[in-house]
Design an enzyme around this catalytic site. Structure first.
Site, PDB file in Angstrom:
ATOM      1  CB  CYS A   2      -3.113   0.598 -64.447  1.00  0.00           C
ATOM      2  SG  CYS A   2      -1.477   0.206 -63.863  1.00  0.00           S
ATOM      3  NE  ARG A  27      -6.517   5.381 -65.826  1.00  0.00           N
ATOM      4  CZ  ARG A  27      -7.309   5.502 -64.757  1.00  0.00           C
ATOM      5  NH1 ARG A  27      -8.438   6.164 -64.868  1.00  0.00           N
ATOM      6  NH2 ARG A  27      -6.990   4.954 -63.613  1.00  0.00           N
ATOM      7  CD1 TRP A  74       2.683   5.238 -65.913  1.00  0.00           C
ATOM      8  CD2 TRP A  74       3.054   4.660 -63.782  1.00  0.00           C
ATOM      9  NE1 TRP A  74       3.567   6.139 -65.375  1.00  0.00           N
ATOM     10  CE2 TRP A  74       3.818   5.802 -64.075  1.00  0.00           C
ATOM     11  CE3 TRP A  74       3.133   4.113 -62.502  1.00  0.00           C
ATOM     12  CZ2 TRP A  74       4.635   6.422 -63.134  1.00  0.00           C
ATOM     13  CZ3 TRP A  74       3.957   4.722 -61.567  1.00  0.00           C
ATOM     14  CH2 TRP A  74       4.695   5.870 -61.890  1.00  0.00           C
ATOM     15  CG  ASN A  98      -6.299   0.101 -62.865  1.00  0.00           C
ATOM     16  OD1 ASN A  98      -5.645  -0.546 -63.672  1.00  0.00           O
ATOM     17  ND2 ASN A  98      -7.169   1.031 -63.215  1.00  0.00           N
ATOM     18  N   GLY A  99      -3.788  -0.448 -59.212  1.00  0.00           N
ATOM     19  CA  GLY A  99      -3.530  -0.249 -57.776  1.00  0.00           C
ATOM     20  C   GLY A  99      -2.296  -1.003 -57.339  1.00  0.00           C
ATOM     21  CD  GLU A 485       0.841  24.629 -63.072  1.00  0.00           C
ATOM     22  OE1 GLU A 485       1.256  23.978 -62.111  1.00  0.00           O
ATOM     23  OE2 GLU A 485       0.315  24.105 -64.060  1.00  0.00           O
ATOM     24  CE  LYS A 489       1.515  22.115 -66.557  1.00  0.00           C
ATOM     25  NZ  LYS A 489       0.443  21.850 -65.646  1.00  0.00           N
ATOM     26  CD  GLU A 492       3.302  18.349 -65.957  1.00  0.00           C
ATOM     27  OE1 GLU A 492       2.779  17.240 -65.932  1.00  0.00           O
ATOM     28  OE2 GLU A 492       2.649  19.404 -65.922  1.00  0.00           O
ATOM     29  CG  HIS A 508      17.742  34.246 -49.414  1.00  0.00           C
ATOM     30  ND1 HIS A 508      18.407  34.764 -48.320  1.00  0.00           N
ATOM     31  CD2 HIS A 508      16.740  35.121 -49.691  1.00  0.00           C
ATOM     32  CE1 HIS A 508      17.806  35.887 -47.943  1.00  0.00           C
ATOM     33  NE2 HIS A 508      16.800  36.119 -48.769  1.00  0.00           N
ATOM     34  CE  LYS A 607      -5.236  15.105 -67.034  1.00  0.00           C
ATOM     35  NZ  LYS A 607      -4.571  16.425 -66.950  1.00  0.00           N
TER      36      LYS A 607
HETATM   37  C1  AGP Z   1      -0.104  18.504 -63.818  1.00  0.00           C
HETATM   38  O1  AGP Z   1       0.321  19.036 -65.024  1.00  0.00           O
HETATM   39  C2  AGP Z   1       0.543  17.249 -63.474  1.00  0.00           C
HETATM   40  N1  AGP Z   1       0.308  16.264 -64.464  1.00  0.00           N
HETATM   41  C3  AGP Z   1       0.383  16.754 -62.037  1.00  0.00           C
HETATM   42  O2  AGP Z   1       1.240  17.519 -61.268  1.00  0.00           O
HETATM   43  C4  AGP Z   1      -1.020  16.786 -61.411  1.00  0.00           C
HETATM   44  O3  AGP Z   1      -1.429  18.095 -61.207  1.00  0.00           O
HETATM   45  C5  AGP Z   1      -0.990  16.021 -60.091  1.00  0.00           C
HETATM   46  O4  AGP Z   1      -0.665  14.686 -60.342  1.00  0.00           O
HETATM   47  C6  AGP Z   1      -2.283  16.101 -59.315  1.00  0.00           C
HETATM   48  O5  AGP Z   1      -3.329  15.518 -60.018  1.00  0.00           O
HETATM   49  P1  AGP Z   1      -4.853  15.750 -59.626  1.00  0.00           P
HETATM   50  O6  AGP Z   1      -5.144  17.188 -59.779  1.00  0.00           O
HETATM   51  O7  AGP Z   1      -5.612  14.877 -60.567  1.00  0.00           O
HETATM   52  O8  AGP Z   1      -4.993  15.299 -58.191  1.00  0.00           O
END
Ligand code: AGP
Length: 612
Positions: A2, A27, A74, A98-99, A485, A489, A492, A508, A607
């Site tokens: 949010c 965000r 959100w 927020n929260g 990673e 990526k 996502e 395995h 985000k």
């Molecule tokens: C990264 O592409 C993602 N959006 C997500 O995994 C992110 O890295 C994770 O939420 C951690 O966020 P931060 O680095 O702001 O703590």
């Protein structure tokens, strides 16, 4: 997650609020709304869907009001629809939040039995109704009654939150409080702007104040103050200068923020290293706070690195650096697991938390756990003055600038840059100098440029992956976390199934599903595990898997076992992970674009993950 914006001043509030919401879109959110005080009544507009729909739906509204609050939601409690969107009205007040309010259900039951009616499924409305309930029963001037009501409600709710609210009884002021979710305020010439993060403020000013936890904000046209709950006195909040400018949060001609951020990486790495690299064999990396840095690492025997998502992959990569260069035991953990285990700490342990946003709820909780255990802590954050940065013992900031694309790219390579410099420096402090590796870091921006010069190739290969059943990313050593990673990526951005594996683990389990409909991205630069990775590739090939290899420039041997080959410049072991990350970002990008995905704002993702 949010986002919050508020404005009170001489200007028309609505454009400032809507511009702020647009800047907070990155965000992650699923509905949006605003409330304006229109003199004796509120003008409220809420919409499920993008901020643009809110803008379109409100063209005829709010043409003169000078005070308002706004929000992007959100969904946590209740589906993302108009009724659950913020602001929430309760009697004389409207509130954005927020929260999470953890005990909202008990409070709601209590309020319902006291005759309060609810209109949404949200925990936010419970907070609003609770404040209104107490406001009606509080004494003093309207402002005193409201502040008393907020304080009484705060004592009853459990959770972490940031709120802003307007009251019809106190028409020219915005009230708010942060309790574990940030609020930032800035005094402008013509008014005051408040937001959940600096992106919404930066077009107006780079002079900002991070509001202290638990102190009630009262913002009027001419000034804002907070009220210390112990002394009951109002005071101003220290102003800090933010080294970000509005043009840094524009696309600058790129088709997306993510593409811009991918191409910024050579510059980001150069900025992160700038003025800090040692010049002689005797000297160390030049951190901003050198004394505190030396003190922190003086007697360390164990380092714990905690993070989530992409930042966790940076931590995993650093485990190899700390062990190989500094001969220091390094443990790495996912923050959401670490915080609920019962970690046993050895003496002389230091805990480092890594976070782009500096606001991730689980990472923040992990930091708190380490501090409660009495351990020294440090952070690697990208957002200056974020909660994690401020609450950690020592800061090693990344200098990536604002990262708007939800999928982290430049923040990741900046984290790896800081972590490798840190591990090299700790190695030096512990009597294991690795000076050539510092030189390797220095040439990294040039090598990154070389990698990016092949961007079209990576994007085209990415496009071809859209019809595959599953994409598997494999590597050994530091290439293992980079494979994870790459898979993250890919998931996502494309919403397609992808997995990352240590190449040695293929036999395995995952080898069972290899067939021509599976693409295997193999990370195999020339390193000490190269020959073993080639054997794994032969095994995949024998089962019909489609192999795309990331290997060292000019490697003819590996080309023979690959269907496609992506070359990386020849580079040192410590810089290979940073270079290898780029083609993987672009493969995911190319595929997502071919599938028509929302590159900067993938569905369901936020985000800044401020709830656990
Ligand atoms: C990264 O592409 C993602 N959006 C997500 O995994 C992110 O890295 C994770 O939420 C951690 O966020 P931060 O680095 O702001 O703590």
């Amino acid at each position: 997650m949010c986002g919050i914006v508020g404005y009170v001043g001489q200007k028309t509030a609505k454009p400032i609020l809507l511009d702020g919401l647009s800047r907070l879109e990155y965000r992650g959110y699923d509905s949006a709304g605003f409330a304006l005080n229109s003199g004796g009544k509120f003008t409220v507009q809420r919409n499920a869907g993008p901020v643009q729909e809110l803008i379109d739906a409100s063209t005829h509204m709010g043409l003169s009001e000078k005070i308002g609050i706004a929000h992007t939601r959100w969904a946590t409690h209740g589906v993302p629809n108009e009724l659950n969107a913020h602001p929430h009205r309760a009697g004389q007040i409207v509130l954005v939040h927020n929260g999470i309010i953890e005990n909202y259900s008990q409070i709601k039951t209590r309020l319902i039995s006291a005759g309060v009616e609810f209109h949404s499924q949200t925990d936010t409305e419970v907070f609003a109704q609770l404040i209104e309930y107490h406001r009606k029963r509080s004494e003093g001037t309207p402002e005193e009654a409201l502040i008393h009501a907020i304080e009484t409600a705060m004592a009853e709710v459990e959770g972490h939150y940031a709120i802003l609210l307007l009251s019809l009884d106190v028409p020219g002021k915005i009230f708010g409080v942060q309790f574990g979710a940030p609020l930032v305020a800035s005094q402008l010439k013509d008014g005051c702007v408040i937001a959940s993060d600096i992106q919404a403020i930066i077009p107006y000013s780079n002079q900002v104040s991070f509001l202290p936890k638990g102190e009630i904000l009262v913002a009027a046209e001419g000034k804002f103050e907070v009220r210390d709950p112990k002394t009951k006195k109002f005071h101003s909040v220290k102003t800090e200068t933010i080294d970000w400018s509005a043009d840094k949060v524009e696309k600058n001609g790129y088709e997306s923020f993510m593409l811009k951020e991918i191409f910024q990486q050579p510059m980001v790495v150069a900025d992160t290293l700038s003025g800090r690299l040692p010049t002689t064999e005797e000297s160390n990396f030049i951190w901003d706070n050198l004394e505190a840095h030396r003190e922190l690492w003086k007697n360390v025997q164990h380092v714990y690195l905690i993070a989530c998502g992409t930042s966790y992959h940076a931590a995993m990569t650093a485990e190899y650096f700390f062990e190989k260069w500094a001969k220091l035991e390094c443990r790495v953990d996912i923050a959401s697991e670490f915080r609920y285990r019962n970690p046993v700490f050895q003496p002389n342990t230091v805990v480092g938390v890594i976070s782009q946003s500096g606001e991730t709820a689980d990472t923040l909780a992990a930091l708190h756990l380490a501090k409660e255990a009495g351990l020294p802590t440090f952070s690697i954050c990208n957002v200056p003055n974020s909660t994690i940065a401020r609450e950690s013992g020592l800061q090693y900031p990344t200098k990536a600038g604002p990262e708007i694309g939800v999928a982290s790219t430049k923040a990741f390579t900046a984290q790896l840059t800081v972590l490798s410099a840190l591990a090299l420096d700790v190695a030096h402090l512990r009597g294991h100098p690795q000076l050539t590796s510092f030189r390797d870091l220095a040439r990294l921006p040039f090598d990154l440029d070389k990698v990016l010069s092949q961007s079209e190739t990576y994007l085209k290969i990415g496009e071809t992956l859209k019809d595959k059943r599953i994409i598997l990313f494999v590597g050994r050593g530091t290439m293992y976390p980079i494979a994870l990673e790459g898979a993250l990526k890919f998931k996502e951005l494309t919403y397609l199934p992808a997995e990352g594996f240590a190449a040695g683990e293929l036999k395995h389990g995952p080898i069972a599903y290899i067939d021509p409909q599976v693409s295997i991205i193999t990370l195999a630069p020339k390193d000490e595990w190269y020959a073993k990775t080639i054997s794994n590739m032969e095994e995949i090939r024998a089962r019909g898997g489609h192999i795309i290899t990331l290997g060292t420039d000019g490697d003819t041997e590996i080309k023979k076992v690959s269907h496609e080959f992506i070359s990386l410049p020849e580079s040192a072991w410590g810089t290979q992970p940073i270079l290898a990350a780029i083609p993987l970002q672009l493969l995911a990008y190319g595929c997502a674009k071919a599938l028509g995905r929302n590159i900067d704002k993938p569905r369901n993702l936020a985000k800044s993950v401020t709830v656990e």
